[in-house]
Scaffold this motif. Structure first.
Motif, PDB file in Angstrom:
ATOM      1  N   ALA A   1      14.614   6.205 -69.231  1.00 60.41           N
ATOM      2  CA  ALA A   1      15.877   6.471 -68.548  1.00 60.41           C
ATOM      3  C   ALA A   1      16.267   7.941 -68.663  1.00 60.41           C
ATOM      4  O   ALA A   1      16.793   8.530 -67.702  1.00 60.41           O
ATOM      5  N   SER A   2      16.003   8.553 -69.810  1.00 62.46           N
ATOM      6  CA  SER A   2      16.408   9.943 -70.024  1.00 62.46           C
ATOM      7  C   SER A   2      15.614  10.907 -69.152  1.00 62.46           C
ATOM      8  O   SER A   2      16.155  11.923 -68.683  1.00 62.46           O
ATOM      9  N   VAL A   3      14.334  10.633 -68.937  1.00 66.90           N
ATOM     10  CA  VAL A   3      13.542  11.460 -68.022  1.00 66.90           C
ATOM     11  C   VAL A   3      14.162  11.436 -66.629  1.00 66.90           C
ATOM     12  O   VAL A   3      14.301  12.471 -65.964  1.00 66.90           O
ATOM     13  N   LEU A   4      14.574  10.251 -66.186  1.00 65.36           N
ATOM     14  CA  LEU A   4      15.182  10.128 -64.868  1.00 65.36           C
ATOM     15  C   LEU A   4      16.520  10.860 -64.797  1.00 65.36           C
ATOM     16  O   LEU A   4      16.831  11.529 -63.798  1.00 65.36           O
ATOM     17  N   LEU A   5      17.301  10.718 -65.861  1.00 70.22           N
ATOM     18  CA  LEU A   5      18.594  11.401 -65.882  1.00 70.22           C
ATOM     19  C   LEU A   5      18.417  12.918 -65.828  1.00 70.22           C
ATOM     20  O   LEU A   5      19.147  13.622 -65.123  1.00 70.22           O
ATOM     21  N   ALA A   6      17.438  13.423 -66.568  1.00 69.06           N
ATOM     22  CA  ALA A   6      17.169  14.859 -66.564  1.00 69.06           C
ATOM     23  C   ALA A   6      16.675  15.314 -65.194  1.00 69.06           C
ATOM     24  O   ALA A   6      17.114  16.355 -64.671  1.00 69.06           O
ATOM     25  N   ARG A   7      15.775  14.545 -64.632  1.00 72.86           N
ATOM     26  CA  ARG A   7      15.254  14.886 -63.299  1.00 72.86           C
ATOM     27  C   ARG A   7      16.381  14.955 -62.275  1.00 72.86           C
ATOM     28  O   ARG A   7      16.476  15.896 -61.473  1.00 72.86           O
ATOM     29  N   ASP A   8      17.245  13.951 -62.289  1.00 63.66           N
ATOM     30  CA  ASP A   8      18.332  13.912 -61.308  1.00 63.66           C
ATOM     31  C   ASP A   8      19.326  15.049 -61.526  1.00 63.66           C
ATOM     32  O   ASP A   8      19.847  15.620 -60.567  1.00 63.66           O
ATOM     33  N   HIS A   9      19.586  15.373 -62.804  1.00 56.83           N
ATOM     34  CA  HIS A   9      20.555  16.433 -63.090  1.00 56.83           C
ATOM     35  C   HIS A   9      20.046  17.792 -62.608  1.00 56.83           C
ATOM     36  O   HIS A   9      20.789  18.544 -61.953  1.00 56.83           O
TER      37      HIS A   9
END
Length: 411
Positions: free
Chosen positions: A285-293
């Motif tokens: 989930a954190s990889v996705l959050l970082a990517r989106d940010h």
């Protein structure tokens, strides 16, 4: 699938749910489903869907208000997640350790703290199913698998953490009962759960003097300490569990007298895979959050995603996630097959995945800049919830000891 007891009828409009951007992104992330059977992919989809719809929207509230989400977990149990690797004849889903890892990784993307408790509950249910008499299995397992009742694992004591074999909680045989005296520390679910799987000393010093008994909430002499204030894992209560002349029937013993330490360690082998899998979900989930940010955040006139430095960081995070996932799944297979290298692989998986996944979550927070330190942003909760995974189920220092000992004793 009737074979596994998962109630597919409760999953409505799965295909439309998969169209949500959150869930679609989770399912597409670097090889999350690669190498899985069609059945395993279905388990994964159901778990991702549950995480996105039933857990993620409430994750921050459960953390902030320290809510133990009983009803949500019972909904998870309706999908077969209350006794994933417990045998079907007592209400379990009868799935493999690899299936279990896949499910816990997916659930953890919605709330790592809650999923980690579910993993401990599953470990306790498996221990009763595997080592308990038929009477104990039939008495406890159905209610545990449905999560009508919840379980806690009681090994750690105030004076015996990593050195678990030195535990002092005593169990003196008096007639047809053991009388327990002592205390357990850092017990997940303590005080709110119904069933306690307790390691206690029935014999002399060392691991061979330890037995395992099941203690029910409400037993005279059983009490609990204050609720601990923790950095993370706030959706599950943590308390000391205290025994003062607590009489437990001998029939509540799992396995034979003196077998308790062995039972505890067998439980922990699976527990290490489970907690490593929860770490995968948090990192996922954190990889996705970082990517989106970084795709929307602008600095110096362009989005952060145009920075090669951050591109490389994201690539490294995804690579470490996939490497961790492969090791965890290999260890799960080894445990399922009872291979000679299973203990070492479980230790390696727990060590590597919890260290790497914490680093991934921490890097994701860094990529959010100051926003990552605000509780309005989910990444900080993943960092707080995942940190303890490097400590529990055997510290990562102990994992290194186990791996080294195995290497040094090979002939």
């Amino acid at each position: 699938s009737d074979r596994v007891g998962v109630h597919w009828a409760n999953i409505t409009c799965l295909e439309s749910a998969l169209k949500s951007s959150y869930l679609h992104a989770l399912l597409c992330l670097v090889t999350a489903s690669t190498g899985l059977t069609d059945e395993q992919k279905e388990f994964q989809k159901v778990a991702f869907d549950f995480a996105a719809n039933e857990m993620a929207p409430h994750m921050a509230e459960w953390d902030q208000n320290e809510i133990f989400p009983v009803e949500t977990m019972r909904k998870a149990a309706q999908l077969g997640f209350g006794g994933i690797y417990v045998r079907p004849e007592v209400g379990g889903s009868g799935l493999s350790r690899l299936d279990t890892s896949i499910i816990f990784e997916a659930l953890s993307t919605g709330c790592t703290s809650t999923t980690a408790y579910i993993s401990i509950h599953n470990m306790c249910a498996w221990m009763i199913d595997t080592f308990g008499s038929n009477e104990l299995r039939e008495k406890f397992c159905p209610d545990l698998c449905s999560m009508e009742k919840f379980a806690s694992y009681c090994l750690t004591e105030p004076g015996s953490g990593s050195d678990a074999a030195s535990l002092l909680t005593s169990a003196k045989l008096q007639g047809d009962h053991y009388v327990l005296n002592g205390s357990k520390a850092f017990i997940s679910g303590g005080g709110d759960t119904d069933v306690y799987v307790v390691m206690c000393r029935t014999g002399g010093k060392g691991p061979k003097g330890i037995s395992c008994v099941v203690v029910e909430k409400g037993t005279p002499g059983l009490s609990f300490g204050k609720k601990e204030k923790k950095v993370g894992w706030n959706s599950q209560p943590t308390r000391a569990v205290i025994f003062e002349d607590c009489a437990v029937p001998v029939t509540n013993r799992l396995g034979s007298e003196g077998q308790g330490f062995n039972i505890a360690m067998k439980g922990l082998n699976g527990g290490r895979i489970n907690i490593a899998s929860c770490s995968l979900g948090a990192a996922h989930a954190s990889v996705l959050l970082a990517r989106d940010h970084i795709s929307v955040r602008k600095q110096f006139g362009e989005t952060l995603s145009n920075s090669q430095f951050l591109q490389f960081k994201l690539a490294e995070m995804a690579t470490r996630l996939v490497a961790s996932r492969l090791l965890v799944r290999q260890a799960a297979l080894a445990l399922q097959e009872d291979r000679p290298d299973a203990v070492s692989l479980c230790s390696m998986a727990k060590l590597f995945a919890t260290d790497e996944c914490f680093s991934i979550c921490n890097q994701a927070l860094q990529m959010h800049g100051g926003y990552g330190y605000l509780k309005d942003y989910a990444v900080q909760q993943f960092v707080r919830d995942i940190r303890v995974h490097q400590i529990l189920e055997g510290t990562n220092e102990v994992m290194r000891m186990i791996i080294a000992r195995d290497l040094l004793t090979e002939s």
